[in-house]
Design an enzyme around this catalytic site. Structure first.
Site, short mmCIF file in Angstrom:
data_model
loop_
_atom_site.label_atom_id
_atom_site.label_comp_id
_atom_site.label_asym_id
_atom_site.label_seq_id
_atom_site.Cartn_x
_atom_site.Cartn_y
_atom_site.Cartn_z
N HIS A 29 28.42 41.49 47.65
CA HIS A 29 29.36 42.30 46.88
C HIS A 29 30.39 41.49 46.12
O HIS A 29 31.34 42.06 45.55
CB HIS A 29 30.06 43.29 47.82
CG HIS A 29 30.44 44.58 47.18
ND1 HIS A 29 31.74 44.99 47.07
CD2 HIS A 29 29.68 45.54 46.59
CE1 HIS A 29 31.78 46.16 46.45
NE2 HIS A 29 30.54 46.51 46.15
N LYS A 55 32.20 39.39 43.12
CA LYS A 55 32.24 39.58 41.66
C LYS A 55 33.08 38.44 41.09
O LYS A 55 34.27 38.62 40.79
CB LYS A 55 32.85 40.94 41.31
CG LYS A 55 32.18 42.13 42.00
CD LYS A 55 33.02 43.38 41.82
CE LYS A 55 32.46 44.53 42.63
NZ LYS A 55 32.70 44.36 44.08
N ASP A 71 32.61 25.75 34.20
CA ASP A 71 32.81 24.30 34.19
C ASP A 71 33.53 23.80 35.44
O ASP A 71 34.23 22.79 35.40
CB ASP A 71 33.58 23.87 32.94
CG ASP A 71 32.75 23.99 31.68
OD1 ASP A 71 31.51 24.00 31.80
OD2 ASP A 71 33.33 24.11 30.59
#
Length: 246
Positions: free
Chosen positions: A170, A172, A177
């Site tokens: 779950h 996100k 870089d």
């Protein structure tokens, strides 16, 4: 006469010192770490020019005929930060079905950015998920590289791994870089971008970026296909989980 002459070099030195200080301040401002908060839903806006510029930066811009307004918005700013990647992009996303964000990731991949994706097994199989397109883009580039004159030190494909456990993957977040963190409540779906109350935090702060890097690497190794869990665990999970599309 003599006193006035001796003051001039001093004034020149003071002016040069002031100029040097001003330049230092200017450089410091330009190098100021990114710290930005974005809130959604994002107002409708055309992102074609932004994506076209990223695809062909040397070409003259071609006006987009779509009726959507041009201008800055939360979504366009998210896209700009994502497209700033030059070397690597780590994505750890529960849901990824936004066509514009998928296109941005594929553009980065074609530019030579190393892309790795961790996602949720069940969501990636749903219609509209961008994961299959990312894998296909990576396979196509892999075929080109295999016929090229020189070998690549990094895998030419987009690497994707998914959860193999009972709970949701779950997270996100994205890492650009290895120095810029993009995280928040936003699922990378058109529904969430256009309709949901969501937030995104974007920062260049090693104190916060490093723990997310470590978490990504930990999950990346844990989801290695060689470390697969028993089949009955996956079967039990898929029979009980409901599909979440937002």
């Amino acid at each position: 006469m003599w006193a006035a002459g001796t003051r001039r070099p001093g004034l020149v030195l003071a002016a040069l010192a002031a100029l040097g200080l001003a330049l230092e301040v200017l450089v410091a401002r330009r190098r100021r770490p990114v710290r930005e908060v974005l809130f959604f839903p994002s107002k409708p806006s055309c992102t074609e020019a932004l994506l076209a510029e990223a695809a062909s930066p040397d070409d003259a811009p071609v006006p987009c005929p779509c009726p959507l307004p041009r201008g800055d918005c939360a979504f366009s700013r998210l896209l700009r930060h994502l497209l700033s990647a030059r070397r690597s992009l780590e994505l750890c996303l529960f849901a990824f079905s936004s066509p514009q964000l998928g296109r941005a990731v594929r553009l980065l991949h074609r530019r030579g950015v190393r892309v790795r994706v961790v996602t949720d097994a069940q969501y990636m199989a749903l219609k509209g998920s961008q994961i299959g397109l990312l894998r296909h883009a990576g396979e196509a580039r892999g075929i080109e590289a295999s016929h090229g004159p020189a070998a690549c030190s990094e895998p030419p494909w987009i690497q994707v791994r998914h959860d193999q456990e009972s709970g949701y993957m779950h997270h996100k977040f994205a890492i650009v870089d290895r120095k810029m963190l993009i995280t928040g409540s936003l699922n990378w779906t058109t529904e969430a971008i256009q309709n949901n109350r969501e937030n995104i935090l974007i920062m260049e702060d090693a104190e916060y970026v490093q723990p997310f890097l470590e978490e990504f690497e930990r999950i990346w190794e844990f989801y290695d296909p060689l470390n697969s869990v028993p089949a009955e665990t996956n079967t039990s999970r898929h029979s009980m989980r409901r599909v979440v599309q937002k």
